[in-house]
Scaffold this active site. Sequence first.
Site, PDB file in Angstrom:
ATOM      1  N   ARG A  29       0.856  -1.183   0.000  1.00 48.15           N
ATOM      2  CA  ARG A  29       0.000   0.000   0.000  1.00 48.15           C
ATOM      3  C   ARG A  29       0.890   1.229   0.000  1.00 48.15           C
ATOM      4  NH1 ARG A  29      -4.581  -1.941   4.441  1.00 48.15           N
ATOM      5  NH2 ARG A  29      -5.000  -3.907   3.379  1.00 48.15           N
ATOM      6  N   LYS A  75     -18.033  -4.045  11.558  1.00 49.61           N
ATOM      7  CA  LYS A  75     -16.892  -4.873  11.938  1.00 49.61           C
ATOM      8  C   LYS A  75     -16.724  -4.948  13.442  1.00 49.61           C
ATOM      9  CE  LYS A  75     -13.600  -1.056  11.467  1.00 49.61           C
ATOM     10  NZ  LYS A  75     -12.292  -0.625  10.957  1.00 49.61           N
ATOM     11  N   GLN A 131      -0.304  -9.857   5.627  1.00 49.66           N
ATOM     12  CA  GLN A 131      -1.508 -10.029   6.441  1.00 49.66           C
ATOM     13  C   GLN A 131      -1.760 -11.513   6.653  1.00 49.66           C
ATOM     14  OE1 GLN A 131      -4.399  -8.081   3.822  1.00 49.66           O
ATOM     15  NE2 GLN A 131      -4.795  -6.673   5.505  1.00 49.66           N
ATOM     16  N   HIS A 175     -10.845 -15.234   4.435  1.00 48.81           N
ATOM     17  CA  HIS A 175     -12.196 -14.876   4.011  1.00 48.81           C
ATOM     18  C   HIS A 175     -13.084 -16.085   4.167  1.00 48.81           C
ATOM     19  CE1 HIS A 175      -9.592 -11.881   2.124  1.00 48.81           C
ATOM     20  NE2 HIS A 175     -10.558 -11.069   2.463  1.00 48.81           N
ATOM     21  N   HIS A 222     -14.459 -10.949   6.265  1.00 53.18           N
ATOM     22  CA  HIS A 222     -13.001 -10.770   6.208  1.00 53.18           C
ATOM     23  C   HIS A 222     -12.509 -10.846   7.644  1.00 53.18           C
ATOM     24  CE1 HIS A 222     -13.187  -8.373   2.308  1.00 53.18           C
ATOM     25  NE2 HIS A 222     -14.428  -8.315   2.728  1.00 53.18           N
TER      26      HIS A 222
END
Length: 657
Positions: A369, A470, A387, A391, A516
Amino acid sequence: MIDRPSDELTLTLPDGSTRTVPYGTLPRDVVASIGAGLLRAAVAIELNGAVQDLVTPLRDSGAFRVLTEKDERSLDVLRHSAAHLLATAVRRLHPKAAIGFGPSIEDGFYYDFEVTEPFTPEDLAKIEEEMRRAANEKFPFVRDEVNRATAQQRFIDDPLKLERLSELREDEVISTYTDGPFIDLCRGPHLPDTSRIKHFKLLHTAGAYWRGDEHRQMLQRIYGTAWWNKEDLAAYLHRIEEAKRRDHRTLGKELDLFSTDQRVGAGLILWHPRGGVIRREIEDYERELIMRHGYDIVYTPHIVNEKLFEISGHLQTFKENMFGPIDVEGQFFRPKPMNCPGHIVIYQSRQRSYRDLPIRYAEFGTVYRYERSGVLHGMLRVRGFTQDDAHVFCTPEQVTVEIERLLDLVHEMLGVFGYPYTIELATRPENALGEPAVWDRAVRTLADVLKARGQAFTYDEGGGAFYGPKLDFKLIDAIGRKWQGPTVQLDFNLPERFALEYIGADNAPHRPVMLHRVLVGSMERFVGGLIEHYAGAFPLWLAPEQISIIPITPDVAPAAAALAERLAEAGLRVGYDAENREDYRERIKTASRMKVPYMAIIGKREAESGTVALRFRGSEKKQETIAVDALVERLRAERDTRALAPSDALQPAANGL
RNA sequence: GCCAGCUUAGCUCAGCGGUAGAGCACUCGAUUCGUAAUCGAGCGGUCCCGAGUUCGAUCCUCGGAGCUGGCUCCA
């Protein structure tokens, strides 16, 4: 200003007694009527839970409580007043400085100034000195409630204050506070006078955008801290030192765990062998953990045709945080900023039945990123990171069970690292996708699962991702700081954009729900956090070197070598210099510096009896003589249980590291 | 990206408009030594990079990179 002078107010004191006073009475007078000693000790008052100072007229009836230095909330009053004191000093030294805002913040305060010349560290020392002088002058904080025209007149030379003033509503009370030469447009509350500000320190300066808007001018901010007594100030400064001592960037260098290099590029981490051990242990553990929890491990490419990110919507929404396209024969590829699209494509590689669900794909996926240069920070904020992404594709009916499984997973994992944690449920943000009704149902589902498990949580209103609510897990480290931990997100967006389907029992296509989740989040950030959490003193299972073998004389080298071999056979990471170059004292020093958990010291006595003198990191000279066989078993057990600390008397003192 | 500061040996850091230093580390040698620095010798620098000013730049100016503290941002 006092609009209802005929009204009477009824104040209820903590002891249950009540007082009736005229509307607009000053709290100071009420406190004085309770007792002169109390008035001297009073910092502010609390009316119906809101803090106000002693010179702000009372306008409501209700619960009335006097705040002294003992009340946590009185610190805010001290710090806000310290901010004014800072501005007082700055204005004396730099009369042309325009003033911005000066609030209290956690552990301290700041004040923003617009000046032609930024402050230097030397200025800071002078300003602090001037603050002490102004404090000693014992300026009372004088509150004045004024009308708009008067206020405009008072701040005629302070454009930033005039801007703020223009935003105040007609029905709001406009107040100014004066301490000696300084006047500020301010709501309060403030201390009775500046002499109460004794234990403070200016910490550093920084640029800060006016109103936090990067399109507006940059002001010069001065940060400081203030406390009621010398001890608290010293303890706070010590805490800063402690945090510095634990800094993962410093420890990462000292312990040879990782580095960065400008030839490689900013924000890109190079894992050294010792850091690699830690990461590999975590990955091995997590792989074992998630396999047990029904995940499948997948791998997806690091660069991906950017059309995929057009489908996912990331290219439209997050282009600014993605690295630019690579032209390959006229097709444009980009480094992936997340792994979801790849997993989705795997899901779509064949037709799915409801019988296949849930499908759980996990990947240690390295993503890139583009982060603006100013935000990079050690391992905690980087441009490339891995990471532990997963999923879950499931039917709507399966969501509850899947959330429960994730909560189990998170709980188990965080326990292994010794992190207490809190949970936040983040709800619908402003520009969210999807129907509010769908959001409400999803948020309720999450909340119900948590409640059913008796798990405490708080709401983070509007804090959800644009595509779904979330759960955020906040880790609490060894010195009480909060870290971003695992997150679980429900996604209403991607299944639609990719038109995900499964065939239901009714033989018709249905849209699956997508979850996620990350556990450690980013290997880089997590390990950086662990370094600080453990202050570099890793539990045995994670320690790059687990035991250092230290012969006292070259005589006992054969016994030391044999021990090294025994331990290595048991799969332990042993530090042993067969060349015998170093003095035993040097080796003890090195093992201590490198925070190796165990030292096995062997002299003539031990060599003859088949034992070692075992020392645990931080336990100073406390040691025990242990047979080699017992040692191997002991270390094996401690490692295999991933224990946070040794099980017995060799444990270090509470402060030992 | 913005504001400020910083970048000198592997590390921590002194230093100065006139060709660079300390401690630790490292290398070599000596040391039969019971719990955090044994003794001696040696090696080690593009003073972040580039351009400019100057007789001369590690030092001054400009540009760039990286780092630090913040701001903004963080799917």
